[in-house]
Design a protein around this motif. Structure first.
Motif, mmCIF file in Angstrom:
data_model
loop_
_atom_site.group_PDB
_atom_site.id
_atom_site.type_symbol
_atom_site.label_atom_id
_atom_site.label_comp_id
_atom_site.label_asym_id
_atom_site.label_seq_id
_atom_site.Cartn_x
_atom_site.Cartn_y
_atom_site.Cartn_z
ATOM 1 N N THR A 239 23.731 -17.384 6.910
ATOM 2 C CA THR A 239 22.963 -16.342 7.604
ATOM 3 C C THR A 239 22.558 -16.798 9.005
ATOM 4 O OG1 THR A 239 20.841 -17.085 6.661
ATOM 5 C CG2 THR A 239 22.057 -15.424 5.439
ATOM 6 N N VAL A 240 22.272 -18.085 9.172
ATOM 7 C CA VAL A 240 21.916 -18.590 10.504
ATOM 8 C C VAL A 240 23.078 -18.391 11.476
ATOM 9 C CG1 VAL A 240 21.451 -20.697 11.831
ATOM 10 C CG2 VAL A 240 20.183 -20.250 9.729
ATOM 11 N N PHE A 241 24.302 -18.691 11.016
ATOM 12 C CA PHE A 241 25.472 -18.467 11.869
ATOM 13 C C PHE A 241 25.607 -16.998 12.245
ATOM 14 C CE2 PHE A 241 28.548 -22.206 11.819
ATOM 15 C CZ PHE A 241 27.551 -23.133 11.521
ATOM 16 N N LYS A 242 25.363 -16.116 11.281
ATOM 17 C CA LYS A 242 25.424 -14.674 11.543
ATOM 18 C C LYS A 242 24.345 -14.257 12.542
ATOM 19 C CE LYS A 242 28.630 -13.427 8.446
ATOM 20 N NZ LYS A 242 29.919 -12.794 8.838
ATOM 21 N N ILE A 243 23.130 -14.776 12.342
ATOM 22 C CA ILE A 243 21.998 -14.357 13.158
ATOM 23 C C ILE A 243 22.149 -14.792 14.614
ATOM 24 C CG2 ILE A 243 19.535 -14.824 13.562
ATOM 25 C CD1 ILE A 243 19.207 -14.724 10.483
ATOM 26 N N VAL A 244 22.571 -16.021 14.847
ATOM 27 C CA VAL A 244 22.662 -16.487 16.243
ATOM 28 C C VAL A 244 23.764 -15.762 17.009
ATOM 29 C CG1 VAL A 244 21.694 -18.757 15.730
ATOM 30 C CG2 VAL A 244 24.176 -18.431 15.629
ATOM 31 N N ASN A 245 24.727 -15.203 16.279
ATOM 32 C CA ASN A 245 25.779 -14.425 16.939
ATOM 33 C C ASN A 245 25.392 -12.961 17.109
ATOM 34 O OD1 ASN A 245 27.762 -16.474 17.312
ATOM 35 N ND2 ASN A 245 28.249 -16.386 15.134
ATOM 36 N N GLN A 246 24.633 -12.422 16.130
ATOM 37 C CA GLN A 246 24.210 -11.011 16.186
ATOM 38 C C GLN A 246 22.760 -10.893 15.718
ATOM 39 O OE1 GLN A 246 27.704 -9.747 13.698
ATOM 40 N NE2 GLN A 246 27.928 -8.149 15.261
ATOM 41 N N PRO A 247 21.807 -11.325 16.523
ATOM 42 C CA PRO A 247 20.407 -11.354 16.084
ATOM 43 C C PRO A 247 19.786 -9.977 15.883
ATOM 44 C CG PRO A 247 20.578 -11.921 18.414
ATOM 45 C CD PRO A 247 21.978 -11.869 17.882
ATOM 46 N N GLU A 248 20.460 -8.939 16.340
ATOM 47 C CA GLU A 248 19.893 -7.589 16.206
ATOM 48 C C GLU A 248 20.248 -6.926 14.874
ATOM 49 O OE1 GLU A 248 24.042 -7.144 17.544
ATOM 50 O OE2 GLU A 248 22.377 -8.466 18.098
ATOM 51 N N ILE A 249 21.138 -7.521 14.088
ATOM 52 C CA ILE A 249 21.563 -6.932 12.807
ATOM 53 C C ILE A 249 20.513 -7.223 11.742
ATOM 54 C CG2 ILE A 249 23.381 -6.801 11.067
ATOM 55 C CD1 ILE A 249 24.238 -5.788 13.790
ATOM 56 N N LYS A 250 19.851 -6.195 11.235
ATOM 57 C CA LYS A 250 18.718 -6.370 10.327
ATOM 58 C C LYS A 250 19.122 -6.961 8.978
ATOM 59 C CE LYS A 250 15.852 -2.675 12.267
ATOM 60 N NZ LYS A 250 15.153 -1.394 11.984
ATOM 61 N N TRP A 253 18.945 -10.671 8.633
ATOM 62 C CA TRP A 253 17.583 -11.174 8.448
ATOM 63 C C TRP A 253 17.125 -10.975 7.006
ATOM 64 C CZ3 TRP A 253 15.518 -14.318 11.849
ATOM 65 C CH2 TRP A 253 15.952 -14.263 13.170
ATOM 66 N N ALA A 254 17.601 -9.902 6.366
ATOM 67 C CA ALA A 254 17.276 -9.701 4.944
ATOM 68 C C ALA A 254 17.858 -10.837 4.109
ATOM 69 C CB ALA A 254 17.810 -8.347 4.473
ATOM 70 N N TYR A 255 19.110 -11.212 4.402
ATOM 71 C CA TYR A 255 19.726 -12.336 3.683
ATOM 72 C C TYR A 255 18.951 -13.629 3.947
ATOM 73 C CZ TYR A 255 23.664 -9.005 3.855
ATOM 74 O OH TYR A 255 24.454 -7.880 3.772
ATOM 75 N N TYR A 256 18.502 -13.791 5.168
ATOM 76 C CA TYR A 256 17.707 -14.961 5.562
ATOM 77 C C TYR A 256 16.419 -15.038 4.730
ATOM 78 C CZ TYR A 256 14.432 -17.460 8.710
ATOM 79 O OH TYR A 256 13.476 -18.285 9.249
ATOM 80 N N VAL A 257 15.753 -13.915 4.574
ATOM 81 C CA VAL A 257 14.507 -13.855 3.792
ATOM 82 C C VAL A 257 14.770 -14.229 2.339
ATOM 83 C CG1 VAL A 257 12.717 -12.319 2.886
ATOM 84 C CG2 VAL A 257 13.366 -12.178 5.297
ATOM 85 N N SER A 298 7.668 -12.334 6.030
ATOM 86 C CA SER A 298 8.156 -11.863 4.727
ATOM 87 C C SER A 298 8.444 -13.031 3.791
ATOM 88 C CB SER A 298 9.426 -11.021 4.902
ATOM 89 O OG SER A 298 9.176 -9.892 5.708
ATOM 90 N N VAL A 299 9.044 -14.090 4.329
ATOM 91 C CA VAL A 299 9.316 -15.286 3.516
ATOM 92 C C VAL A 299 8.017 -15.855 2.959
ATOM 93 C CG1 VAL A 299 10.110 -17.688 3.586
ATOM 94 C CG2 VAL A 299 11.460 -15.908 4.690
ATOM 95 N N VAL A 300 7.001 -15.961 3.819
ATOM 96 C CA VAL A 300 5.710 -16.517 3.394
ATOM 97 C C VAL A 300 5.074 -15.636 2.322
ATOM 98 C CG1 VAL A 300 3.373 -17.062 4.151
ATOM 99 C CG2 VAL A 300 5.313 -17.710 5.577
ATOM 100 N N LEU A 301 5.054 -14.331 2.545
ATOM 101 C CA LEU A 301 4.416 -13.417 1.593
ATOM 102 C C LEU A 301 5.139 -13.402 0.251
ATOM 103 C CD1 LEU A 301 3.535 -10.355 3.873
ATOM 104 C CD2 LEU A 301 2.031 -12.206 3.111
#
Length: 546
Positions: A239-250, A253-257, A298-301
């Motif tokens: 997910t980090v690889f995905k996020i740094v290439n396309q940080p606007e794709i929500k 971030w869900a997968y990251y959480v 969200s991760v914390v909660l």
């Protein structure tokens, strides 16, 4: 499913309201009838502790109450968001299974899966596995999620064993079934991850190497949460690889959480990958975006909500403080770090540390020459952050804390081997399976050579208990043996166990134990000063007397 989740949240919400009411009433009664000052002055400290415990429980449940309130108010939006993300994951997973089968993935599994099943059946239960079964697997889901006396409870894995113990298998094999399945998922996701961001050849070699590295094989059958931690690290890295290439794709971030929350729910030490991933995203994106901030909240909660039963019953200190890893001064940590990582890379891979260090350096050179972006920087960044985090945290943990680095070492193996064949790829295409199978066989032999030495205590304990037979009464003074006895002979419950460690060891004379008779007396050798009792068994760890 949607209705079930919503009803479940309302039920939990109602339960927490009830808990708050009961705790308020109980605390009020204690405050009215037993004021704090008389409690202290009269020495009735347990009552004061009860009041403090009620306050803590009330605080934790109130926080859970607030989190549930947020979830209920945003239920439709959150459900649709995660349902959409889940549907994409399922469709991706099914399509990747088909691609992986056609891409030569299945032959990679033959040797490692065979090894995992063989050792799961033949190797005796380890101390931590026995402890997990005695305290969690055999006691139900509620005990697994709420009872956290020691870091032995890898909660998510314990919950999985609460299900697998119902299989018609031996207790040892039943609690190991989740590890066998998780290991296959680790290999699958690692193969697809590396194939997406490097190439197919590196993916085949790396996933094959990962499957037979020492600690990967060990936790592929061992009923512990380290295989789960490795799985969530792979997913988080993906997910980090995905996020740094396309940080606007929500959905990324869900997968990251999800990856972070489940990693934390497996074990608190997932804090290290969480921090590293956050730092890397921050460096690449050059700012904390709203999605980044919301995802971390969200991760914390979610993590707090998942740990709420354990927080309420066992307390925060039991979760965040590992009594087996003592804080050290930072100068002392810095002094010990070189030796720690020298030993850790050898423990994780099963290879000479010198060989692994050369491999790391060669792989980093290739990464900086051949790749760009996250593919170049992420894994060297992870390796660099590990010692820095230990200095910040002021601890020297066990080597297995970094078990998830097996996938990094495996990637480095694939990168270096591919680089060696870069100018003659037709040879690699022709002989890649000879290379892969030879590597797996060699590393499997290396594992088999060492595992019986590393599991010597578990093997001796199993044979010793078999020799003593069931239905006897035991008096046990040991740092480890009582846990094995409870696992193998726990149904009889006809023994007294003092599972303890004295530092330095205290001399114990079983001749003066008292009048009560037991069939057998078992004591660790470093504590034994018995003279007159009849010795039945003596091993390199303990002695059994009649």
């Amino acid at each position: 499913m949607k209705l079930f989740l919503k009803v479940s949240l309302y039920v939990l919400f109602a339960v927490l309201i009830g808990v708050q009411a009961i705790l308020f009433y109980r605390a009020y009664q204690l405050a009215i009838h037993s004021p704090i000052l008389p409690v202290v002055s009269n020495g009735r400290l347990p009552l004061l502790k009860t009041i403090i415990g009620l306050v803590k429980l009330k605080t934790f449940s109130a926080i859970g109450f607030a989190i549930l309130l947020v979830l209920l108010f945003n239920f439709e939006k959150l459900y649709n968001y995660f349902a959409y993300s889940l549907s994409l994951i399922i469709s991706w997973f099914l399509s990747r299974i088909k691609q992986s089968v056609h891409g030569g993935f299945l032959p990679i599994l033959i040797i490692p899966v065979g090894l995992s099943v063989y050792y799961a059946i033949t190797m005796p239960v380890s101390y931590d596995e026995a402890w997990t079964f005695n305290a969690f697997s055999s006691k139900g889901v509620w005990n697994s999620i709420s009872y956290y006396p020691l870091p032995n409870n890898h909660i998510l894995y314990s919950v999985l064993t609460n299900i697998s113990v119902f299989l018609p298998l031996s207790s040892t094999l039943a609690i190991r079934i989740p590890a066998l399945l998780i290991n296959v998922l680790c290999i699958f996701f690692l193969f697809n991850f590396i194939k997406d961001y490097y190439n197919k050849h590196i993916a085949l070699i790396s996933s094959a190497a990962f499957s037979v590295l020492y600690m990967a094989i060990y936790y592929s059958y061992m009923a512990r949460g380290y295989s789960l931690e490795c799985l969530f690290f792979i997913l988080l890295s993906y997910t980090v690889f995905k996020i740094v290439n396309q940080p606007e794709i929500k959905r990324y971030w869900a997968y990251y959480v999800v990856a972070n929350a489940l990693g934390f729910f497996t074990m608190p030490s997932f804090l290290y990958p969480f921090i590293i991933a956050n730092l890397f995203i921050l460096i690449f994106c050059k700012k904390i975006t709203p999605l980044h901030f919301i995802s971390n909240v969200s991760v914390v909660l979610i993590t707090w909500l998942l740990y709420l039963p354990a927080l309420s019953r066992s307390g925060l200190q039991n979760i965040i403080n590992n009594r087996f890893v003592k804080p050290l001064s930072r100068p002392e940590v810095i002094k010990r770090i070189p030796q720690f990582f020298y030993q850790a890379v050898a423990d994780i891979t099963g290879w000479s540390a010198i060989v692994v260090i050369v491999l790391i350096l060669a792989a980093v050179i290739v990464l900086f020459r051949r790749y760009r972006g996250a593919a170049r920087y992420y894994f060297p960044f992870v390796m660099l952050c590990c010692p820095i985090l230990l200095v910040v945290h002021s601890v020297i943990p066990f080597s297995r804390t970094f078990e998830y680095c097996t996938c990094i070492f495996a990637l480095f193996i694939g990168i270096v081997i591919f680089e060696l064949f870069r100018s003659s790829q037709h040879y690699l295409d022709k002989y890649i399976w000879v290379l892969i199978l030879s590597m797996q066989v060699f590393m499997a032999i290396n594992f088999n050579t060492n595992i019986y030495r590393d599991e010597e205590y578990a093997i001796i304990a199993r044979n010793e208990i078999k020799q003593l037979g069931s239905g006897n009464s035991f008096f046990v003074l040991s740092s480890l043996f009582g846990t094995y006895l409870t696992f193998y002979d726990g149904k009889d419950k006809n023994f007294v166990i003092y599972d303890w460690v004295a530092t330095p060891p205290v001399a114990i004379n079983l001749d003066s134990i008292g009048d009560r008779h037991y069939d057998f007396y078992i004591v660790d050798n470093d504590m034994d000063s018995t003279q007159r009792k009849i010795r039945v068994i003596k091993t390199s760890f303990n002695t059994v007397y009649k």
